[in-house]
Design a protein around this motif. Structure first.
Motif, PDB file in Angstrom:
ATOM      1  N   ASN A  47       0.854  -1.208   0.000  1.00  0.00           N
ATOM      2  CA  ASN A  47       0.000   0.000   0.000  1.00  0.00           C
ATOM      3  C   ASN A  47       0.880   1.245   0.000  1.00  0.00           C
ATOM      4  O   ASN A  47       2.049   1.181   0.351  1.00  0.00           O
ATOM      5  CB  ASN A  47      -0.887   0.025   1.253  1.00  0.00           C
ATOM      6  N   PRO A  48       0.287   2.413  -0.329  1.00  0.00           N
ATOM      7  CA  PRO A  48       1.077   3.651  -0.381  1.00  0.00           C
ATOM      8  C   PRO A  48       1.549   4.108   0.992  1.00  0.00           C
ATOM      9  O   PRO A  48       1.010   3.697   2.024  1.00  0.00           O
ATOM     10  CB  PRO A  48       0.090   4.680  -0.952  1.00  0.00           C
ATOM     11  N   SER A  49       2.533   4.991   0.994  1.00  0.00           N
ATOM     12  CA  SER A  49       3.086   5.521   2.245  1.00  0.00           C
ATOM     13  C   SER A  49       3.955   6.730   1.946  1.00  0.00           C
ATOM     14  O   SER A  49       4.632   6.772   0.922  1.00  0.00           O
ATOM     15  CB  SER A  49       3.941   4.448   2.919  1.00  0.00           C
ATOM     16  N   LEU A  50       3.957   7.689   2.839  1.00  0.00           N
ATOM     17  CA  LEU A  50       4.989   8.729   2.852  1.00  0.00           C
ATOM     18  C   LEU A  50       5.915   8.502   4.045  1.00  0.00           C
ATOM     19  O   LEU A  50       7.094   8.175   3.911  1.00  0.00           O
ATOM     20  CB  LEU A  50       4.369  10.144   2.940  1.00  0.00           C
ATOM     21  N   ARG A  51       5.343   8.656   5.265  1.00  0.00           N
ATOM     22  CA  ARG A  51       6.150   8.646   6.488  1.00  0.00           C
ATOM     23  C   ARG A  51       6.873   7.317   6.706  1.00  0.00           C
ATOM     24  O   ARG A  51       8.078   7.297   7.001  1.00  0.00           O
ATOM     25  CB  ARG A  51       5.259   8.938   7.720  1.00  0.00           C
ATOM     26  N   THR A  52       6.132   6.224   6.592  1.00  0.00           N
ATOM     27  CA  THR A  52       6.718   4.921   6.908  1.00  0.00           C
ATOM     28  C   THR A  52       7.846   4.596   5.938  1.00  0.00           C
ATOM     29  O   THR A  52       8.936   4.187   6.342  1.00  0.00           O
ATOM     30  CB  THR A  52       5.627   3.843   6.856  1.00  0.00           C
ATOM     31  N   ARG A  53       7.567   4.803   4.665  1.00  0.00           N
ATOM     32  CA  ARG A  53       8.565   4.465   3.651  1.00  0.00           C
ATOM     33  C   ARG A  53       9.811   5.341   3.780  1.00  0.00           C
ATOM     34  O   ARG A  53      10.941   4.852   3.830  1.00  0.00           O
ATOM     35  CB  ARG A  53       7.932   4.612   2.266  1.00  0.00           C
ATOM     36  N   VAL A 111       6.941  -4.992   6.546  1.00  0.00           N
ATOM     37  CA  VAL A 111       5.774  -5.249   5.700  1.00  0.00           C
ATOM     38  C   VAL A 111       4.663  -4.256   5.984  1.00  0.00           C
ATOM     39  O   VAL A 111       4.279  -4.061   7.142  1.00  0.00           O
ATOM     40  CB  VAL A 111       5.179  -6.655   5.955  1.00  0.00           C
ATOM     41  N   ARG A 112       4.130  -3.638   4.928  1.00  0.00           N
ATOM     42  CA  ARG A 112       2.902  -2.834   5.042  1.00  0.00           C
ATOM     43  C   ARG A 112       1.797  -3.510   4.256  1.00  0.00           C
ATOM     44  O   ARG A 112       1.906  -3.702   3.047  1.00  0.00           O
ATOM     45  CB  ARG A 112       3.121  -1.426   4.511  1.00  0.00           C
ATOM     46  N   THR A 113       0.741  -3.879   4.935  1.00  0.00           N
ATOM     47  CA  THR A 113      -0.387  -4.536   4.270  1.00  0.00           C
ATOM     48  C   THR A 113      -1.686  -4.143   4.960  1.00  0.00           C
ATOM     49  O   THR A 113      -2.025  -4.653   6.023  1.00  0.00           O
ATOM     50  CB  THR A 113      -0.183  -6.075   4.229  1.00  0.00           C
ATOM     51  N   LEU A 143       4.816  -2.732   9.456  1.00  0.00           N
ATOM     52  CA  LEU A 143       4.796  -1.327   9.046  1.00  0.00           C
ATOM     53  C   LEU A 143       3.372  -0.838   8.802  1.00  0.00           C
ATOM     54  O   LEU A 143       3.161   0.137   8.104  1.00  0.00           O
ATOM     55  CB  LEU A 143       5.647  -1.135   7.783  1.00  0.00           C
ATOM     56  N   GLU A 144       2.424  -1.497   9.353  1.00  0.00           N
ATOM     57  CA  GLU A 144       0.970  -1.310   9.381  1.00  0.00           C
ATOM     58  C   GLU A 144       0.303  -2.458   8.668  1.00  0.00           C
ATOM     59  O   GLU A 144       0.423  -2.635   7.460  1.00  0.00           O
ATOM     60  CB  GLU A 144       0.455   0.019   8.801  1.00  0.00           C
ATOM     61  N   SER A 145      -0.432  -3.206   9.479  1.00  0.00           N
ATOM     62  CA  SER A 145      -1.183  -4.363   8.981  1.00  0.00           C
ATOM     63  C   SER A 145      -2.670  -4.068   9.133  1.00  0.00           C
ATOM     64  O   SER A 145      -3.062  -2.952   9.493  1.00  0.00           O
ATOM     65  CB  SER A 145      -0.803  -5.606   9.792  1.00  0.00           C
ATOM     66  N   CYS A 151       4.750   0.603  15.034  1.00  0.00           N
ATOM     67  CA  CYS A 151       5.799   1.635  14.935  1.00  0.00           C
ATOM     68  C   CYS A 151       5.178   3.017  15.133  1.00  0.00           C
ATOM     69  O   CYS A 151       5.768   3.888  15.790  1.00  0.00           O
ATOM     70  CB  CYS A 151       6.500   1.548  13.587  1.00  0.00           C
ATOM     71  N   GLN A 152       3.977   3.218  14.583  1.00  0.00           N
ATOM     72  CA  GLN A 152       3.272   4.488  14.801  1.00  0.00           C
ATOM     73  C   GLN A 152       2.952   4.662  16.284  1.00  0.00           C
ATOM     74  O   GLN A 152       3.181   5.733  16.865  1.00  0.00           O
ATOM     75  CB  GLN A 152       1.975   4.505  13.982  1.00  0.00           C
ATOM     76  N   ALA A 153       2.436   3.606  16.907  1.00  0.00           N
ATOM     77  CA  ALA A 153       2.056   3.707  18.325  1.00  0.00           C
ATOM     78  C   ALA A 153       3.268   4.004  19.200  1.00  0.00           C
ATOM     79  O   ALA A 153       3.173   4.758  20.178  1.00  0.00           O
ATOM     80  CB  ALA A 153       1.384   2.412  18.774  1.00  0.00           C
ATOM     81  N   CYS A 292      -1.819  10.541  13.203  1.00  0.00           N
ATOM     82  CA  CYS A 292      -0.714   9.802  12.575  1.00  0.00           C
ATOM     83  C   CYS A 292      -0.331  10.379  11.220  1.00  0.00           C
ATOM     84  O   CYS A 292       0.768  10.125  10.740  1.00  0.00           O
ATOM     85  CB  CYS A 292      -1.099   8.335  12.427  1.00  0.00           C
ATOM     86  N   LEU A 293      -1.236  11.119  10.578  1.00  0.00           N
ATOM     87  CA  LEU A 293      -1.089  11.620   9.218  1.00  0.00           C
ATOM     88  C   LEU A 293      -1.031  10.447   8.221  1.00  0.00           C
ATOM     89  O   LEU A 293      -0.528   9.398   8.597  1.00  0.00           O
ATOM     90  CB  LEU A 293       0.151  12.510   9.055  1.00  0.00           C
ATOM     91  N   PRO A 294      -1.517  10.601   6.987  1.00  0.00           N
ATOM     92  CA  PRO A 294      -2.062  11.833   6.422  1.00  0.00           C
ATOM     93  C   PRO A 294      -3.429  12.166   7.016  1.00  0.00           C
ATOM     94  O   PRO A 294      -4.158  11.269   7.429  1.00  0.00           O
ATOM     95  CB  PRO A 294      -2.192  11.504   4.928  1.00  0.00           C
ATOM     96  N   VAL A 295      -3.737  13.471   7.045  1.00  0.00           N
ATOM     97  CA  VAL A 295      -5.010  13.902   7.613  1.00  0.00           C
ATOM     98  C   VAL A 295      -5.724  14.819   6.625  1.00  0.00           C
ATOM     99  O   VAL A 295      -5.080  15.584   5.903  1.00  0.00           O
ATOM    100  CB  VAL A 295      -4.790  14.633   8.963  1.00  0.00           C
TER     101      VAL A 295
END
Ligand code: CP
Length: 333
Positions: A47-53, A111-113, A143-145, A151-153, A292-295
């Motif tokens: 999936n897309p990402s700015l911050r995590t990637r 992994v982001r899924t 990286l968000e499932s 990681c965000q928390a 967490c953004l994006p908002v």
């Protein structure tokens, strides 16, 4: 020693506090170690990402390592994760071969899924992330499932400590109106981590948007262990009374999974009621505002709040970099 980083409750609060300590050291630029020198880390983005990637890529570089970014179905082959299926559809490669080949090259896999918001009973088991963790011998970082964004928390817990100190705080997680249903990973992980860190957690949402019952039981159990509390309200205005932290996030109702249009129709009544604005922030104990953004501005939160000195959203995003460096330094030996 940590094997994977899939959700915060896999780890004790002393381990989590140690990660925040380490992240604070990274942020102060006192840490010059390069524990990933000569190592590569795969970052698999469904999936897309700015911050995590960006923060993972920069963090791996700053730790001396090499990030390898893969996008299944786009810049790498589409992946099947289910066991025993006849692969005569649109999926090219099975996750078993993907993981077993990849780990011959890399020292860890992120992994982001996201949840697809189709089948709640399936997605609440986090099937794709679980398959990665089952097949991989190297550490797996979530990286968000569908269910968690640890990681965000952890960046959120670091930000609360940085802005308000280590004392127990009253922390509001508030649902917000959004034009379409979104996954629950961020609210799940924020509430779980806040309970683990011993905060008093207030969860506010309209009727029909309860978090998962098993997860709520885990949040209550963690709060009882840590000395914190958990309370719930369906009132958009009373929720803000006296809190130290406002954490806004929209999410979809589990009962609407597979029925996006029904969720959109149901939530229409909450537009402009479930938004974080100056009037609600005035009810708080001069709370910090977090997201967490994006908002979506003037949908989730007004310009007035997100642009105010109470808003810490950019510091919160920066802290992703530092906490992930701490997590990777601990995981990858
Ligand atoms: N908060 C967060 O995970 O942002 P991205 O989706 O941009 O990575």
């Amino acid at each position: 020693m940590m094997k994977n980083f899939l959700k915060t409750s896999d780890h004790s609060v002393s381990v989590l506090n140690g990660l925040v300590d380490s992240a604070v050291t990274f942020k102060s630029a006192r840490a010059s170690a390069r524990p990933l020198a000569g190592k590569s880390v795969a970052l698999v983005f469904f999936n897309p990402s700015l911050r995590t990637r960006a923060s993972m890529q920069v963090g791996i570089y700053e730790l001396g390592g090499n990030p390898v970014i893969l996008e299944p179905g786009s810049t790498s082959w589409s992946l099947e994760h289910r066991e025993g299926v006849v692969m005569d559809g649109d999926k090219t490669e099975h996750l078993k071969e993907f993981v077993r080949v990849l780990e011959r090259y890399v020292s860890a896999i992120g992994v982001r899924t996201f949840a697809e918001l189709k089948d709640w009973q399936v997605e609440r088991t986090d099937p794709i992330l679980t398959a990665f963790a089952d097949y991989a011998a190297v550490p797996v970082i979530n990286l968000e499932s569908a269910m968690h964004h640890p990681c965000q928390a952890m960046a959120d817990m670091m930000t609360i400590r940085e802005k308000l100190g280590t004392e127990r705080k009253t922390v509001l997680l508030t649902w917000a109106w959004h034009p379409k249903p979104l996954p629950m990973a961020v609210p799940n992980s924020f509430a779980l981590a806040a309970a683990q860190f011993g905060h008093d957690v207030r969860i506010a949402h309209p009727k029909g948007y309860d978090l998962d019952s098993d997860l709520l039981a885990e949040i209550k159990s963690q709060a009882s262990t840590s000395g914190g509390t958990v309370e719930f309200t369906n009132s958009a205005s009373e929720a803000f009374d006296g809190v130290d932290v406002v954490y806004a996030k929209s999410w979809g109702g589990s009962r609407f999974y597979g029925g996006t249009e029904a969720d959109i129709a149901h939530r229409a009544q909450f537009r402009n009621k479930w938004i974080v604005d100056d009037a609600k922030m005035a009810q708080t104990n001069e709370a910090i505002f977090m997201h967490c953004l994006p908002v979506r501005r003037n949908v989730i939160v007004t310009d007035g709040v997100i642009d105010s000195p109470q808003s810490v959203v950019v510091d919160e995003a920066e802290n992703r970099l530092h906490i992930q460096k701490a997590i990777m330094s601990e995981l990858i030996k």
